[in-house]
Design a protein around this motif. Structure first.
Motif, PDB file in Angstrom:
ATOM      1  N   GLU A 154       6.857   7.174  -3.102  1.00 41.68           N
ATOM      2  CA  GLU A 154       7.719   6.738  -2.198  1.00 41.68           C
ATOM      3  C   GLU A 154       8.515   5.325  -2.557  1.00 41.68           C
ATOM      4  O   GLU A 154       9.593   5.245  -2.357  1.00 41.68           O
ATOM      5  CB  GLU A 154       7.050   6.390  -0.901  1.00 41.68           C
ATOM      6  N   ILE A 155       7.682   4.706  -3.411  1.00 46.37           N
ATOM      7  CA  ILE A 155       8.389   3.315  -4.118  1.00 46.37           C
ATOM      8  C   ILE A 155       9.457   3.920  -5.039  1.00 46.37           C
ATOM      9  O   ILE A 155      10.366   3.220  -5.120  1.00 46.37           O
ATOM     10  CB  ILE A 155       7.097   2.603  -4.732  1.00 46.37           C
ATOM     11  N   LEU A 156       9.228   4.723  -5.898  1.00 47.01           N
ATOM     12  CA  LEU A 156      10.154   5.433  -6.740  1.00 47.01           C
ATOM     13  C   LEU A 156      11.350   5.755  -5.960  1.00 47.01           C
ATOM     14  O   LEU A 156      12.475   5.514  -6.646  1.00 47.01           O
ATOM     15  CB  LEU A 156       9.687   6.197  -7.982  1.00 47.01           C
ATOM     16  N   SER A 157      11.171   6.432  -4.918  1.00 51.76           N
ATOM     17  CA  SER A 157      12.342   6.974  -4.326  1.00 51.76           C
ATOM     18  C   SER A 157      13.164   5.854  -3.666  1.00 51.76           C
ATOM     19  O   SER A 157      14.465   5.834  -3.554  1.00 51.76           O
ATOM     20  CB  SER A 157      11.719   7.795  -2.966  1.00 51.76           C
ATOM     21  N   ILE A 158      12.514   4.906  -3.098  1.00 50.19           N
ATOM     22  CA  ILE A 158      13.250   3.719  -2.520  1.00 50.19           C
ATOM     23  C   ILE A 158      14.067   3.191  -3.732  1.00 50.19           C
ATOM     24  O   ILE A 158      15.151   2.547  -3.597  1.00 50.19           O
ATOM     25  CB  ILE A 158      12.410   2.661  -1.959  1.00 50.19           C
ATOM     26  N   MET A 159      13.511   2.736  -4.893  1.00 52.59           N
ATOM     27  CA  MET A 159      13.867   2.070  -6.128  1.00 52.59           C
ATOM     28  C   MET A 159      15.234   2.867  -6.696  1.00 52.59           C
ATOM     29  O   MET A 159      16.322   2.395  -7.014  1.00 52.59           O
ATOM     30  CB  MET A 159      13.049   1.944  -7.099  1.00 52.59           C
ATOM     31  N   THR A 160      15.190   4.075  -6.312  1.00 50.84           N
ATOM     32  CA  THR A 160      16.442   4.976  -6.797  1.00 50.84           C
ATOM     33  C   THR A 160      17.494   5.251  -5.897  1.00 50.84           C
ATOM     34  O   THR A 160      18.703   4.830  -6.348  1.00 50.84           O
ATOM     35  CB  THR A 160      15.710   6.526  -7.113  1.00 50.84           C
ATOM     36  N   GLN A 161      16.986   5.007  -4.663  1.00 43.72           N
ATOM     37  CA  GLN A 161      18.136   4.895  -3.616  1.00 43.72           C
ATOM     38  C   GLN A 161      18.805   3.670  -3.636  1.00 43.72           C
ATOM     39  O   GLN A 161      19.898   3.481  -3.421  1.00 43.72           O
ATOM     40  CB  GLN A 161      17.483   5.479  -2.269  1.00 43.72           C
ATOM     41  N   GLU A 162      17.959   2.603  -3.582  1.00 44.84           N
ATOM     42  CA  GLU A 162      18.491   1.147  -3.418  1.00 44.84           C
ATOM     43  C   GLU A 162      18.970   0.860  -4.892  1.00 44.84           C
ATOM     44  O   GLU A 162      17.820   0.615  -5.791  1.00 44.84           O
ATOM     45  CB  GLU A 162      17.614   0.372  -2.566  1.00 44.84           C
ATOM     46  N   LYS A 163      20.064  -0.037  -5.204  1.00 46.78           N
ATOM     47  CA  LYS A 163      20.647  -0.037  -6.509  1.00 46.78           C
ATOM     48  C   LYS A 163      20.051  -1.511  -6.747  1.00 46.78           C
ATOM     49  O   LYS A 163      21.034  -2.567  -7.322  1.00 46.78           O
ATOM     50  CB  LYS A 163      21.917   0.079  -6.569  1.00 46.78           C
ATOM     51  N   TYR A 164      18.908  -2.016  -6.523  1.00 43.62           N
ATOM     52  CA  TYR A 164      18.448  -3.526  -6.943  1.00 43.62           C
ATOM     53  C   TYR A 164      17.635  -3.284  -8.090  1.00 43.62           C
ATOM     54  O   TYR A 164      17.012  -2.570  -8.257  1.00 43.62           O
ATOM     55  CB  TYR A 164      17.820  -3.980  -5.381  1.00 43.62           C
ATOM     56  N   THR A 165      17.290  -4.683  -8.531  1.00 42.99           N
ATOM     57  CA  THR A 165      16.492  -4.926  -9.699  1.00 42.99           C
ATOM     58  C   THR A 165      15.354  -5.183  -9.332  1.00 42.99           C
ATOM     59  O   THR A 165      14.160  -4.762  -9.732  1.00 42.99           O
ATOM     60  CB  THR A 165      17.106  -5.850 -10.776  1.00 42.99           C
ATOM     61  N   ASP A 197       0.686  -1.350  -0.150  1.00 44.23           N
ATOM     62  CA  ASP A 197      -0.007   0.106   0.038  1.00 44.23           C
ATOM     63  C   ASP A 197       0.833   1.177   0.091  1.00 44.23           C
ATOM     64  O   ASP A 197       0.300   2.297   0.278  1.00 44.23           O
ATOM     65  CB  ASP A 197      -0.833   0.146   1.071  1.00 44.23           C
ATOM     66  N   MET A 198       2.048   1.040  -0.313  1.00 42.02           N
ATOM     67  CA  MET A 198       3.075   2.472  -0.238  1.00 42.02           C
ATOM     68  C   MET A 198       2.684   3.197  -1.631  1.00 42.02           C
ATOM     69  O   MET A 198       2.577   2.735  -2.646  1.00 42.02           O
ATOM     70  CB  MET A 198       4.542   1.944  -0.088  1.00 42.02           C
ATOM     71  N   PRO A 199       2.604   4.402  -1.526  1.00 43.06           N
ATOM     72  CA  PRO A 199       2.307   5.301  -2.595  1.00 43.06           C
ATOM     73  C   PRO A 199       3.493   5.200  -3.513  1.00 43.06           C
ATOM     74  O   PRO A 199       4.572   4.949  -3.303  1.00 43.06           O
ATOM     75  CB  PRO A 199       2.412   6.740  -2.071  1.00 43.06           C
ATOM     76  N   LEU A 200       3.100   5.475  -4.983  1.00 45.33           N
ATOM     77  CA  LEU A 200       4.169   5.210  -5.993  1.00 45.33           C
ATOM     78  C   LEU A 200       5.280   6.066  -5.832  1.00 45.33           C
ATOM     79  O   LEU A 200       6.447   5.759  -6.078  1.00 45.33           O
ATOM     80  CB  LEU A 200       3.376   5.500  -7.265  1.00 45.33           C
ATOM     81  N   VAL A 210       7.473  -7.702  -2.201  1.00 50.14           N
ATOM     82  CA  VAL A 210       6.532  -6.961  -1.928  1.00 50.14           C
ATOM     83  C   VAL A 210       5.477  -7.598  -0.725  1.00 50.14           C
ATOM     84  O   VAL A 210       5.257  -8.650  -0.900  1.00 50.14           O
ATOM     85  CB  VAL A 210       5.465  -6.334  -2.983  1.00 50.14           C
ATOM     86  N   PHE A 211       5.385  -6.784   0.458  1.00 48.02           N
ATOM     87  CA  PHE A 211       4.589  -7.502   1.434  1.00 48.02           C
ATOM     88  C   PHE A 211       3.377  -6.866   1.854  1.00 48.02           C
ATOM     89  O   PHE A 211       3.264  -5.815   1.754  1.00 48.02           O
ATOM     90  CB  PHE A 211       5.670  -7.552   2.617  1.00 48.02           C
ATOM     91  N   GLN A 270      -0.199  -2.854  -8.362  1.00 49.82           N
ATOM     92  CA  GLN A 270      -0.433  -4.378  -8.310  1.00 49.82           C
ATOM     93  C   GLN A 270      -0.436  -4.890  -9.697  1.00 49.82           C
ATOM     94  O   GLN A 270      -0.409  -6.070  -9.751  1.00 49.82           O
ATOM     95  CB  GLN A 270      -2.189  -4.224  -8.039  1.00 49.82           C
ATOM     96  N   ASP A 271      -0.372  -4.264 -10.742  1.00 52.78           N
ATOM     97  CA  ASP A 271      -0.138  -4.634 -12.144  1.00 52.78           C
ATOM     98  C   ASP A 271       1.101  -5.069 -12.364  1.00 52.78           C
ATOM     99  O   ASP A 271       1.478  -5.898 -13.404  1.00 52.78           O
ATOM    100  CB  ASP A 271      -0.552  -3.688 -13.341  1.00 52.78           C
ATOM    101  N   TYR A 272       2.205  -4.727 -11.501  1.00 57.04           N
ATOM    102  CA  TYR A 272       3.506  -5.086 -11.634  1.00 57.04           C
ATOM    103  C   TYR A 272       4.302  -6.055 -10.464  1.00 57.04           C
ATOM    104  O   TYR A 272       5.249  -6.466 -10.588  1.00 57.04           O
ATOM    105  CB  TYR A 272       4.296  -3.774 -11.296  1.00 57.04           C
ATOM    106  N   ILE A 273       3.296  -6.484  -9.859  1.00 58.60           N
ATOM    107  CA  ILE A 273       3.590  -7.387  -8.726  1.00 58.60           C
ATOM    108  C   ILE A 273       3.294  -8.853  -9.455  1.00 58.60           C
ATOM    109  O   ILE A 273       2.473  -9.298  -9.792  1.00 58.60           O
ATOM    110  CB  ILE A 273       2.709  -7.250  -7.461  1.00 58.60           C
ATOM    111  N   TYR A 274       4.560  -9.592  -9.367  1.00 58.76           N
ATOM    112  CA  TYR A 274       4.662 -10.948  -9.705  1.00 58.76           C
ATOM    113  C   TYR A 274       4.874 -12.123  -8.645  1.00 58.76           C
ATOM    114  O   TYR A 274       5.321 -11.752  -7.632  1.00 58.76           O
ATOM    115  CB  TYR A 274       5.947 -10.917 -10.802  1.00 58.76           C
ATOM    116  N   PRO A 275       4.638 -13.038  -8.988  1.00 57.30           N
ATOM    117  CA  PRO A 275       4.799 -14.441  -8.090  1.00 57.30           C
ATOM    118  C   PRO A 275       6.135 -14.227  -7.659  1.00 57.30           C
ATOM    119  O   PRO A 275       6.963 -14.208  -8.339  1.00 57.30           O
ATOM    120  CB  PRO A 275       3.816 -15.472  -8.421  1.00 57.30           C
ATOM    121  N   VAL A 276       6.430 -15.049  -6.487  1.00 57.39           N
ATOM    122  CA  VAL A 276       7.687 -15.347  -5.865  1.00 57.39           C
ATOM    123  C   VAL A 276       7.677 -16.671  -5.519  1.00 57.39           C
ATOM    124  O   VAL A 276       6.993 -16.897  -4.871  1.00 57.39           O
ATOM    125  CB  VAL A 276       8.292 -14.146  -5.077  1.00 57.39           C
TER     126      VAL A 276
END
Length: 460
Positions: free
Chosen positions: A238-249, A233-236, A253-254, A286-292
């Motif tokens: 904030e998600i983009l900010s985390i993805m920019t800061q953390e260099k993971y691919t 439920d994190m706003p987009l 999602v929990f 939700q459209d970008y969440i894939y099973p793990v």
């Protein structure tokens, strides 16, 4: 004329003895894997050699038959022929005939024995051992022809030998291909490294592959507390900010907490659609969440790798025996167990998990496995429930703080950095003296403020 014929026969018999001896040692010494490789390359000589080496029992019998026949021939023809020549030579002297006969017989026996042992056996044996591959390729054709020619005799002799062994209570069973154990393969690899057949990198890779099968996922995972995960439920923004800061691919999602991972986000796909569409409001996370993949943390990593390949996923969430999340593993984590650390352009600030300061002095990440520490220094510590050096320290002193040390015999483990209860960095030094320990009864480090919870492991 008869002397020349007899001596020629002696030469032929010695040459045949050498052939059978060389064949016997060559086909036993040669590596079957090398013959298989030559067969795959299309070598006709190797195809014949493969027939010979795959039926060693029968072809060794052919060699033994040949050696026996030629040895008998040398005794039958060789000794009398040489003796006759010697008798004629000594006959020109004034030595009595009885003495000439004795000397000639002795010398003839000695000469034939020398030629038979040295020229017919020892020299070809040494050559066959040193040049097993070449000799096998050269000799397999003639040996195969001799085997076909003498097959009835070889069949009878082999059958008689089997009957005799059965009477002795020995069941030969079916002939099986010889295989090497893991330890034997390691020895072979060491020899290949010494002889320059493989380079040190290849040797290290192969040794790590042997260890690979003994690892479980928990030993290589990213621990739960270090997982960079995103709430669903994190706003987009904030998600983009985390993805920019953390260099993971990829980011787990929990829902609620990290014990309830519902999938993962792929940063590349999200950013690509954001660039092409340009409207963040139109994107739904939700459209970008894939099973793990979710597996127990005790799964062998080779099984996990097969599962990840089959499901085409690069990340797996590990759960403990109680169903909670214990960590995650990526394909990179698994591959690093074979090839070592894989660093990209975003890992510039990443410190090695093992930093050597001096002989028997290291700075270690708390996640370093105890097996790796024991490879660095001699350390006697066994606890099936403890996997890491950080876990060892917490197991011995749950209340330890930064700057405190614990001791195991002459090994000092000093905590350099902690994150809550998690031990992140450790200064490990072997060979400390009682002076270094300070108060030897309690193991206090006098270089630090006195800490009542510091002690030697041997006193616990």
């Amino acid at each position: 004329m008869d002397d020349i014929v007899n001596l020629s026969i002696v030469g032929v018999l010695i040459a045949l003895t050498a052939f059978f001896v060389a064949s016997e040692f060559a086909i036993v010494k040669v590596r079957s894997s090398r013959i298989d490789q030559l067969v795959a390359e299309g070598s006709k000589k190797a195809m014949v050699a493969k027939k010979v080496t795959s039926r060693l029992d029968e072809y060794l019998s052919a060699c033994q038959l040949g050696i026996t026949v030629t040895s008998l021939g040398l005794g039958w023809i060789g000794k009398p022929a040489v003796k006759e020549l010697l008798v004629r030579g000594f006959g020109l002297t004034n030595i009595p005939d009885s003495v000439i006969s004795l000397i000639s017989a002795t010398l003839a026996f000695s000469i034939i024995t020398f030629l038979h042992v040295v020229v017919g056996e020892l020299a070809p044996k040494t050559l066959a051992i040193q040049k097993a591959e070449k000799m096998t390729l050269w000799l397999s054709g003639p040996l195969h022809a001799f085997y076909i020619l003498m097959f009835p005799f070889i069949y009878v002799l082999n059958g008689s030998a089997r009957v005799l062994t059965k009477m002795m209570g020995i069941d030969m069973g079916s002939e099986k291909e010889h295989s090497h154990s893991e330890e034997e393969l390691k020895i072979l690899l060491s020899e290949s490294l010494k002889n320059g057949e493989i380079n040190p990198s290849e040797y290290n890779y192969m040794n790590k592959i042997f260890d690979f099968d003994n690892r479980i996922a928990r030993e290589i995972m990213v621990p739960r507390r270090e997982i960079c995960a995103i709430p669903e439920d994190m706003p987009l923004d904030e998600i983009l900010s985390i993805m920019t800061q953390e260099k993971y691919t990829r980011f787990p999602v929990f829902s609620g907490d990290k014990d309830h991972v519902i999938g993962m986000l792929n940063k590349k796909q999200l950013f690509a659609d954001l660039v092409y569409q340009g409207e963040k409001d139109q994107l739904k996370i939700q459209d970008y969440i894939y099973p793990v993949i979710e597996v127990i943390d005790t799964i062998p990593i080779q099984e996990l790798l097969v599962k990840m390949q089959r499901d085409r996923m690069h990340m797996a969430i590990l759960t403990d025996e109680y169903g909670g999340t214990s960590g995650l593993v990526t394909t990179e984590d698994i591959l690093e167990e074979i090839v070592g650390d894989i660093r990209d352009e975003f890992d510039e600030d990443e410190q090695p998990v093992i930093q050597k300061r001096a002989d028997h002095h290291y700075v270690l990440d708390g996640k370093v496995r105890l097996e790796e520490v024991q490879d660095l220094i001699e350390m006697s510590y066994h606890d099936e429930e403890i996997d890491t050096i950080g876990g060892l320290i917490l197991n011995e002193n749950i209340d330890i703080r930064e700057g405190q040390s614990i001791y195991l015999d002459d090994i000092r483990m000093k905590v350099l950095e902690m994150d809550g209860r998690y031990v992140k960095k450790i200064d490990l030094k072997k060979g400390v003296t009682s002076t270094d320990k300070g108060n030897t009864r309690t193991g206090l480090d006098i270089k630090e403020p006195l800490l009542v919870n510091e002690m030697t492991l041997s006193e616990k």
